[in-house]
Design an enzyme around this catalytic site. Structure first.
Site, PDB file in Angstrom:
ATOM      1  N   GLY A 650      16.258  24.416 -21.935  1.00  0.00           N
ATOM      2  CA  GLY A 650      17.057  23.569 -21.055  1.00  0.00           C
ATOM      3  C   GLY A 650      16.906  23.930 -19.587  1.00  0.00           C
ATOM      4  N   ASP A 664       8.024  19.921 -27.116  1.00  0.00           N
ATOM      5  CA  ASP A 664       8.353  18.523 -26.814  1.00  0.00           C
ATOM      6  C   ASP A 664       9.502  18.417 -25.823  1.00  0.00           C
ATOM      7  OD1 ASP A 664      10.059  19.615 -28.661  1.00  0.00           O
ATOM      8  OD2 ASP A 664      10.175  17.847 -29.939  1.00  0.00           O
ATOM      9  N   THR A 692       3.848  24.684 -29.362  1.00  0.00           N
ATOM     10  CA  THR A 692       4.802  24.783 -30.461  1.00  0.00           C
ATOM     11  C   THR A 692       4.061  25.190 -31.711  1.00  0.00           C
ATOM     12  OG1 THR A 692       6.287  23.573 -31.932  1.00  0.00           O
ATOM     13  CG2 THR A 692       4.583  22.285 -30.834  1.00  0.00           C
ATOM     14  N   ASP A 694       5.247  24.678 -34.543  1.00  0.00           N
ATOM     15  CA  ASP A 694       5.568  23.647 -35.538  1.00  0.00           C
ATOM     16  C   ASP A 694       4.509  22.553 -35.602  1.00  0.00           C
ATOM     17  OD1 ASP A 694       7.870  24.960 -36.180  1.00  0.00           O
ATOM     18  OD2 ASP A 694       9.223  23.621 -35.108  1.00  0.00           O
ATOM     19  N   GLY A 738       9.901  25.464 -39.229  1.00  0.00           N
ATOM     20  CA  GLY A 738       9.605  24.058 -39.387  1.00  0.00           C
ATOM     21  C   GLY A 738      10.891  23.274 -39.404  1.00  0.00           C
ATOM     22  N   GLU A 793      12.285  25.758 -42.850  1.00  0.00           N
ATOM     23  CA  GLU A 793      13.683  25.949 -42.465  1.00  0.00           C
ATOM     24  C   GLU A 793      14.469  24.639 -42.397  1.00  0.00           C
ATOM     25  OE1 GLU A 793      14.187  27.409 -38.492  1.00  0.00           O
ATOM     26  OE2 GLU A 793      12.425  26.354 -37.744  1.00  0.00           O
ATOM     27  N   ILE A 852       6.134  35.271 -37.202  1.00  0.00           N
ATOM     28  CA  ILE A 852       4.908  34.467 -37.102  1.00  0.00           C
ATOM     29  C   ILE A 852       4.702  33.895 -35.710  1.00  0.00           C
ATOM     30  CG2 ILE A 852       5.156  33.863 -39.540  1.00  0.00           C
ATOM     31  CD1 ILE A 852       5.851  31.023 -38.713  1.00  0.00           C
ATOM     32  N   ARG A 853       5.694  34.043 -34.833  1.00  0.00           N
ATOM     33  CA  ARG A 853       5.522  33.474 -33.498  1.00  0.00           C
ATOM     34  C   ARG A 853       5.519  34.527 -32.392  1.00  0.00           C
ATOM     35  NH1 ARG A 853      11.151  30.423 -31.616  1.00  0.00           N
ATOM     36  NH2 ARG A 853      12.136  32.279 -30.726  1.00  0.00           N
TER      37      ARG A 853
END
Length: 961
Positions: A650, A664, A692, A694, A738, A793, A852-853
């Site tokens: 934000g 996004d 991302t 995702d 996800g 998730e 994983i990120r």
């Protein structure tokens, strides 16, 4: 109508188009009732000794390079309904705007009718040539696809390569036998070079020499008029097979090669005047050395077969080594095995020797080079150097394939099976601009793919990574053709251009749109010695990328995007540029790599020295927290996870120029910033780089960090599988990221092949009752004794209790806070089997979500980050603004913000990619009621408007949307 994939090396003069209809790299977005690729064939009674290439031309330069079909010489060949339709689960890239369409290849995939009935199929598989990561994976997927999708039970493996035909060494291959072979390197069938036979049907897996043998086999089968389909699957870690984007095993080899380079760098920087030398495979092509050097970013000099080099004298290698040692105290050299062979002594005894495939035995350039360096610095320069030599040659090919190559192998194997079952023969399967196509053998065998040292990719290595001399004399080519290129035929309408045959360019804004007195300047790249050696150094103003790579013969060309890359004119002078970089949203592998590459590209390519990082995401604008970024400061940040700038969700601001890296939500904020800047009339360019794990950003093939996340997710799945199979009635449950899109779960499940059930947000599921999850778990435990479940998730949120306290809470980006479906599901499974089924289960739960990120990017993502960052810099320097950069069908393009922000990319559960998972890997129920669509539309499809001529088709110059 035919759907055909464009060739990726169209010979087109000026206006080139490239195609971005797809939002991720591999899936074909077709609905379940359209999952067949329509087919039209023509009959021919030709029985010539040598096959004539099936090349047919049409209007506007349309060319179809078709592959043979059994019906070409078997005129009475019957066809049968494809058994896939009864299975419940399965229910142009670069062209000129007004130029010819150029070569196309037949699209891969299942056809509505097949030429073989399952019970008559006697399939054979043979592996030939050198080893390669993924060979066992391809074998496994061919067997599983034939068995699960087509009901074929007779599959044999030929042991020992082509020589196995003579010895008649075969082993039966069943899904049970090959279940775990993908976890092993090499090939269970063995391999050899040379010695092809001409009387057996095979799926042939091998490199360029193997494909030539396959072509001879096909020609002999055709001469004899046998009902035998021959399908080739190209294999080589050298990536030297033409036409296709890349061969399987290449990503794994680059990843392993990067590890060797990292070790050499650690050794070199630990000693005074340390030099690390790494020799990598690459007989005729230097792709492994080049890509591993780009991925590593620790390489100071990369030597490949395509770029001759010399040792002594001005501009020679020794002079460069001396300078780097003086500047940096250490250096790393990567040399491909085929590099510098012209420099080696002629007195080596194996100078004229050959291997079984007829390849000349190479002299060891690694040992030769290290000795030459030692001799020169000890005898002539009188400098004590510490040289460490690493030769991981066979290590990089004798290992199992990584997650990326596992998925690649799945798509290749299944596409080969679909083609052969449909009666196509004499073809090699491979990805062409991101879409799998059937390629005639003659196109694969006509030449070898090599690094083009006058291409921008090689320049990216030289300028953006090693800064080595090019060892080439830069041609004085720019004085002859430096005129600015403009489109004469496009009609502008709100930054969109409409052309002939339905051509649409969805253009991105340019500063000149609202700054009418905007000056332009010569691009400083043209004065750089390294980059000036690049042919077609600059992208033409009309070059564009087509949205739809899978085209219909008579369909409209559809939307295109502007091709990314350096322009001949720039809108900013280097000294006036004050660039800023901000990272927003969640973490992602590769963030630091993108930051590093933006800084290095601005500095090394454009001479921009003022680059600032905004700390803390968009909120950093308010606090005015900035840090200076220089090549020295960012040199090693790519080895760390996260982002050195910090991040937040934000809070965007509207008065600063930035390279904006985020997902996004971040791109929506970037769009607001751009609109405000345009309203104020500021000379400010805004460039977005989508981020991302995702992979839910539309239009682009995939976002950076995704490959790394899938690789790490696969490790968690492997651990769950080990736990599950070690206990009676063992169940491993893995929760992966996800929120709205299940791409990580789906791709990691395909890559792992140990998953029995994959649950994603796009596919609702239920627990109890016939066809429910509990029933499926019970059946798998009875059949196999253990099972693995992967759940994203965001899956099953509709099933969770409404009484959870965070049901209506949101994060700073406005995303609804999700309930923990992993813990909920594990508890539900435990309760059901303990209270209702009275079965003792051993359930192990793994939640690697943030693991994983929060890691550095792997080799594949490192290269992706380099291309994204450099493309963003080129676009902003040229004055383009309000755009996101991303790969569209394999080509990087500038995409307007509104196209990125209009929707989220999601898994299409009626798509073939999801069906590949269900059928080829998990065999889980679809949890969907199969629509009764086949009864309504099972008639064979033919085109009414196509003119057949020698199995080629004529059409208009149109690309479909």
């Amino acid at each position: 109508m035919n759907r055909i994939s464009s060739s990726h090396f169209l010979s087109t003069p000026r206006f080139r188009c490239f195609d971005p209809t797809n939002s991720n790299s591999y899936p074909d977005h077709t609905t379940n009732h359209k999952h067949y690729i329509p087919t039209t064939t023509s009959n021919s009674n030709s029985t010539s000794e040598m096959i004539t290439p099936k090349i047919v031309t049409g209007d506007n330069g349309y060319i179809l390079e078709d592959v043979p079909h059994l019906s070409d010489y078997l005129t009475d060949l019957p066809t049968h309904p494809n058994p896939l339709q009864y299975n419940q689960t399965y229910s142009a890239i670069v062209v000129q705007k007004d130029g010819p369409r150029g070569p196309h290849f037949r699209r891969a995939g299942p056809r509505q009718t097949v030429s073989f009935e399952p019970e008559e199929v006697n399939a054979c598989i043979v592996t030939c040539g050198g080893l390669c990561p993924g060979l066992n994976t391809v074998i496994r997927e061919i067997v599983c696809c034939l068995h699960h999708m087509y009901g074929v039970n007779t599959v044999h493996g030929i042991e020992g390569g082509y020589k196995g035909f003579y010895a008649r060494n075969t082993i039966p291959l069943t899904p049970k036998i090959i279940n775990d072979i993908h976890k092993r390197g090499g090939t269970i069938l063995g391999t050899s070079r040379g010695g092809h036979h001409t009387s057996k049907i095979v799926y042939i897996i091998g490199g360029d020499g193997t494909q030539k043998g396959a072509s001879v086999i096909f020609e002999e089968i055709r001469r004899r008029g046998l009902k035998v389909a021959v399908a080739g699957i190209p294999k080589t870690i050298d990536n030297d097979i033409p036409v296709i984007d890349k061969s399987f095993g290449f990503d794994t080899a680059v990843e392993e090669a990067q590890r060797a380079i990292n070790a050499a760098h650690v050794e070199a920087e630990s000693f005074e005047n340390g030099i690390g030398v790494v020799k990598l495979m690459g007989r005729h092509s230097g792709f492994i050395a080049m890509y591993a050097s780009i991925a590593s970013r620790d390489v100071d000099c990369c030597l490949i077969p395509e770029s001759p080099f010399y040792l002594e004298g001005p501009g020679g290698l020794f002079e460069y080594i001396k300078r780097r040692l003086q500047e940096n105290g250490h250096m790393v050299i990567v040399v491909a095995e085929g590099a510098g062979q012209e420099n080696l002594s002629e007195n080596t005894r194996n100078i004229n020797q050959q291997d079984a495939s007829g390849n000349k035995l190479l002299q060891d350039v690694g040992l030769w080079l290290t000795q030459k360096i030692k001799d020169y610095f000890s005898m002539q320069e009188k400098i004590n150097i510490n040289l460490k030599y690493i030769d991981p040659t066979y290590m990089i090919r004798a290992i199992p394939s990584n997650a990326s190559d596992n998925i690649c192998c799945t798509l290749l194997a299944q596409s080969a099976v679909h083609g052969a079952m449909a009666g196509y023969t004499g073809f090699t399967i491979g990805p062409v601009n991101g879409r799998h196509a059937y390629i005639p053998f003659h196109r694969i065998n006509e030449r070898q793919n090599k690094v083009v040292v006058t291409d921008r990719m090689w320049a990216r290595l030289l300028l953006g990574s090693t800064n080595q001399p090019s060892f080439l004399n830069a041609p004085d080519s720019f004085e002859d053709d430096h005129t600015e290129i403009h489109s004469e035929n496009g009609e502008s309408e709100e930054n969109g251009y409409h052309g002939d045959n339905g051509y649409i360019l969805e253009d991105v804004p340019h500063l000149s749109d609202y700054l009418t007195d905007l000056h332009t300047y010569p691009n400083p790249l043209q004065y750089n010695q390294t980059y000036s050696a690049v042919r077609q150094c600059f992208v033409g103003e009309d070059d564009s990328v087509a949205q739809q790579i899978v085209v219909q013969k008579d369909g409209p060309r559809g939307p295109h995007f502007r091709l990314a890359g350096p322009r001949q004119k720039v809108s900013f002078e280097p000294e006036e540029v004050n660039a800023c970089i901000v990272t927003c949203g969640g973490l992602c592998p590769g963030l630091n790599t993108v930051i590093r590459e933006i800084v290095c590209c601005l500095h090394h390519m454009y001479g921009v020295n003022k680059v600032h990082g905004i700390e803390g995401g968009y909120k950093g604008f308010y606090a005015r927290n900035t840090i200076p970024l220089t090549p020295k400061i960012v040199n090693d940040i790519h080895k760390r996870g996260g982002t050195i700038l910090g991040t937040s969700r934000g809070g965007h601001h509207t008065s600063k120029i930035v390279y904006i890296i985020g997902g996004d939500g971040t791109q929506k904020g970037a769009s607001v910033i751009f609109e405000e800047i345009r309203r104020r009339g500021l000379k400010v360019a805004v460039a977005g780089i989508p981020k991302t794990i995702d992979n839910d950003i539309p239009v682009i093939d995939k976002s950076f960090g995704f490959d790394t996340a899938v690789e790490e997710a696969q490790r968690a799945i492997n651990a769950a599988h080990v736990e599950a199979e070690s206990f009676e009635n063992g169940i491993g449950v893995v929760k992966l990221m996800g929120r709205h899109s299940g791409f990580i779960a789906m791709y990691a499940s395909i890559a792992s092949r140990d998953v029995d059930c994959c649950l994603i947000p796009e596919s609702p599921f239920y627990l109890e009752g016939p066809g429910g999850l509990f029933e499926y778990i019970k059946r798998r435990l009875q059949e196999n004794g253990h099972m693995v479940i992967v759940i994203a998730e965001g899956a099953g949120q509709e099933n969770l209790s409404e009484n959870t306290r965070n049901i209506n809470q949101q994060d700073a980006s406005g995303n609804k806070l999700l309930q923990d479906v992993g813990l909920w599901l594990t508890q539900k499974i435990k309760d059901y089997f303990s209270t209702q089924e009275k079965i003792n289960i051993n359930l192990k739960y793994i939640d690697p979500t943030y693991m994983i990120r929060a890691i550095p990017s792997n080799a594949s993502d490192n290269i992706c980050c380099t291309l994204l960052a450099q493309s963003a810099v080129h676009g902003a320097m040229a004055g383009y603004t309000g755009f996101t950069i991303g790969p569209v069908n394999g080509r990087h393009a500038y995409i307007p913000f509104h196209r990125i922000n209009e929707k989220q990319n999601k898994v299409v559960v009626t798509d073939r990619m999801w069906a590949r998972l269900l059928l080829g890997s998990t065999n889980q129920p679809s949890f969907l009621n199969a629509p009764d669509t086949f009864e309504d539309d099972h008639t064979e499809i033919h085109s009414e408007n196509e003119e057949s001529e020698e199995n080629g088709y004529h059409g208009q110059f149109l690309f479909c949307d």
